[in-house]
Enzyme design. Structure first.
Site, PDB file in Angstrom:
ATOM      1  N   GLU A 375       0.809  -1.221   0.000  1.00  0.00           N
ATOM      2  CA  GLU A 375       0.000   0.000   0.000  1.00  0.00           C
ATOM      3  C   GLU A 375       0.846   1.277   0.000  1.00  0.00           C
ATOM      4  O   GLU A 375       0.589   2.231   0.736  1.00  0.00           O
ATOM      5  CB  GLU A 375      -0.962  -0.026   1.188  1.00  0.00           C
ATOM      6  CG  GLU A 375      -1.923  -1.207   1.126  1.00  0.00           C
ATOM      7  CD  GLU A 375      -2.803  -1.376   2.356  1.00  0.00           C
ATOM      8  OE1 GLU A 375      -2.633  -0.601   3.314  1.00  0.00           O
ATOM      9  OE2 GLU A 375      -3.657  -2.276   2.355  1.00  0.00           O
ATOM     10  N   GLU A 478      -6.388 -10.147  -2.271  1.00  0.00           N
ATOM     11  CA  GLU A 478      -7.100 -10.147  -0.983  1.00  0.00           C
ATOM     12  C   GLU A 478      -8.606  -9.989  -1.205  1.00  0.00           C
ATOM     13  O   GLU A 478      -9.268  -9.204  -0.540  1.00  0.00           O
ATOM     14  CB  GLU A 478      -6.590  -9.014  -0.084  1.00  0.00           C
ATOM     15  CG  GLU A 478      -5.103  -9.035   0.177  1.00  0.00           C
ATOM     16  CD  GLU A 478      -4.636  -7.868   1.040  1.00  0.00           C
ATOM     17  OE1 GLU A 478      -5.473  -7.272   1.768  1.00  0.00           O
ATOM     18  OE2 GLU A 478      -3.435  -7.533   0.992  1.00  0.00           O
TER      19      GLU A 478
END
Length: 605
Positions: A375, A478
């Site tokens: 991220e 995910e």
């Protein structure tokens, strides 16, 4: 390979057509072919008995190009856009906000918005959209010579504003903006463009908006699955003189599908036999939920603990389940241990280098990929302390410690939320270029987290199209869907859209089980009985990733034909002329690109 004591000489392999590659196709250092913008594996190799043959490549070509001197023609002829190439002056177009608009160009006409004072000052066109349709949008965009800018295409609706796509527009050349919109209402909308840098003019040409019905959209998914996830195999049984054997019984059994589809796990699986049985009967790839994260492995400086990760890795290896390494570093400041957060830059740098070396050396050769910096488009903890190019340095160090596993970026909202410009596909591609520019040498892979609410499938498809132009592996890493009455429905829609897209190399869901519940989405109850989401997963596994045994008999010419999911197979041929009555052989089917091309092989007895 052959099964039993049968010799390879009994198997003849025939490839009726030569390998067809376009001049723009390239083979990288790992032997992977990038065809028409889509990454494919080793051209199209089918291995039988240790032999390999190549078969024609019919990859779906991407419409995405690099920045071009001139824009290409609008997709779908512009669809429902009036005057998409500005051949009729400004017909159909209006000023949005306070921008001055004009048509420029002679041989190539285009529309320009100048004198912009606010980000949304641009040009617009109005449409009437229909409930339940999918809208595919594209345009070629450029900025004025005084600068570049991130440009968004937005629809103003009766209830708000819907982003449909982004592009990192450049001065001096045309870049393609591709986007999409799922519509759940009927009524008027207004398309306009937006750029936060008001000093630049926005130019656009070859603008297209094409509607598709639900039936058309699903039909394309089905066609893409047939074309990109399956190949047609044609077997001929012949005797030693080469004469066909009609009415021979043929049984084809899938041993292992090629497409990696999995789910996250955590340490709860180590002590729960029911959990183990449910999981191992379904998945062949996994990610550890928290057990490889820095705050788990080194809660106090210098005191490392890999016991949970080691145990989970041993469990996965025992069941031949591949593991993705998640994650080496996390750029979100909220997920740093206190001791890491308190380090000065001069202390943090060696601590990070030690962390990378510690986990990656420990598990090198035991994982198939690494989320090296998690991220780093939404957050910048390490960059804020170590400089803007910190991520690039981390990726360079990571490649030294594991030269074989895939090296991933991993980010959320790239395909989930069209309004989030921080990790828009254009920004993702820019981040890849930034890491390469920092000195990293080697392939990178794209990780898309996929934490969805209500999915916008048209945007999902367009976003993956844009990312595919990088010609690197793309995984959904995910995948989950927020809790709600349509959770299972939305999950099924996303799984099918992702599985149908030829650029997606693998899918891992984020639905590991704990007695207290799951992160956002569970697949079973606490007795490991499927919830509706689990039924959706089983439907994909048993109906798309696997198949019931293909059984039949050869025709008068000894042929038997079947469409097969890419994977490892056994074929058994039974006929009175076969010694011992049957012959069993193993073979592999990989990408053919065009389902109309056939893999032909002979079984000689």
């Amino acid at each position: 390979m052959l099964v039993g004591a049968l010799a390879p000489k009994y198997l003849l392999i025939r490839a009726p057509n030569p390998c067809l590659l376009k001049g723009s196709d390239a083979v990288d250092e790992r032997g992977h072919v990038s065809a028409c913008g889509w990454p494919t594996s080793n051209d199209d190799i089918c291995e039988i008995c240790g032999f390999s043959i190549t078969i024609p490549l019919g990859a779906l070509c991407s419409n995405l190009k690099n920045c071009l001197e001139n824009p290409e023609k609008p997709l779908y002829g512009g669809g429902i856009v009036v005057n998409p190439e500005l051949k009729e002056g400004l017909k159909g177009w209006s000023s949005f906000g306070d921008a001055k608009i004009e048509k420029r160009g002679d041989e190539n006409e285009y529309i320009v918005a100048s004198s912009r004072r606010r980000s949304h000052d641009s040009f617009s066109q109005k449409f009437f959209v229909d409930n339940g349709k999918f809208y595919s949008f594209s345009a070629w965009v450029q900025t004025s010579p005084n600068g570049n800018g991130l440009v968004a295409a937005i629809f103003k609706t009766p209830t708000g504003f819907e982003h449909v796509g982004w592009v990192d527009a450049k001065a001096g050349c045309w870049s393609m903006l591709k986007g999409g919109l799922d519509v759940n209402y009927s009524g008027p909308v207004e398309l306009y463009f937006e750029c936060n840098d008001t000093s630049v003019d926005i130019w656009a040409d070859s603008i297209s908006l094409q509607p598709f019905t639900t039936e058309e959209w699903r039909s394309h998914q089905d066609e893409s699955i047939e074309k990109n996830r399956k190949s047609r195999v044609k077997l001929q049984a012949v005797d030693v003189q080469g004469k066909p054997l009609p009415n021979a019984s043929v049984s084809i059994n899938l041993l292992k599908p090629n497409f990696p589809f999995g789910n996250a796990i955590n340490k709860n699986i180590l002590t729960n036999t029911a959990y183990q049985n449910w999981f191992t009967s379904r998945f062949k790839v996994t990610t550890f939920e928290n057990e490889m994260k820095w705050y788990t492995n080194e809660p106090s400086q210098g005191k490392e603990d890999y016991s949970a990760a080691d145990a989970l890795l041993q469990f996965a290896q025992q069941h031949r389940i591949s593991v993705r390494g998640h994650n080496v570093l996390w750029d979100d400041p909220h997920y740093q241990s206190r001791w890491v957060y308190s380090l000065s830059p001069s202390q943090l740098r060696p601590a990070v280098q030690k962390r990378i070396a510690s986990i990656m050396k420990r598990y090198s050769g035991k994982v198939i990929g690494w989320d090296v910096v998690n991220e780093n488009m939404h957050f910048n903890f390490f960059e804020s302390k170590l400089g803007w190019n910190a991520s690039g340095a981390f990726y360079r160090v990571a490649r030294v410690h594991d030269g074989r596993a895939g090296i991933f970026l991993n980010e959320f909202n790239t395909i989930e939320e069209p309004h989030d410009g921080a990790a828009a596909p254009a920004k993702y591609l820019a981040k890849i270029k930034e890491i390469w520019a920092s000195g990293f040498r080697g392939p990178l892979s794209i990780g898309l987290e996929g934490h969805f609410g209500k999915p916008n499938l048209a945007y999902v498809r367009s976003a993956i199209d844009t990312l595919a132009s990088a010609k690197v592996p793309i995984w959904i890493t995910e995948l989950d869907v927020a809790s709600g009455p349509q959770q299972a429905t939305f999950l099924e829609e996303i799984l099918k859209e992702a599985f149908a897209h030829p650029a997606i190399s693998g899918i891992v869901m984020w639905a590991s089980w704990t007695p207290q519940g799951c992160y956002r989405m569970c697949l079973t109850d606490n007795n490991f009985k499927n919830l509706p989401t689990g039924d959706v997963v089983d439907k994909l596994i048993w109906h798309s990733l696997t198949l019931k045994d293909f059984k039949g008999t050869t025709d008068a010419d000894g042929y038997f034909e079947a469409p097969l999911i890419h994977g490892d197979y056994q074929v058994t041929v039974t006929h009175p002329h076969i010694q011992g009555s049957s012959l069993t052989q193993s073979f592999k089917v990989t990408s053919m690109g065009d389902s109309q091309n056939h893999l032909h092989f002979k079984v000689t007895v």
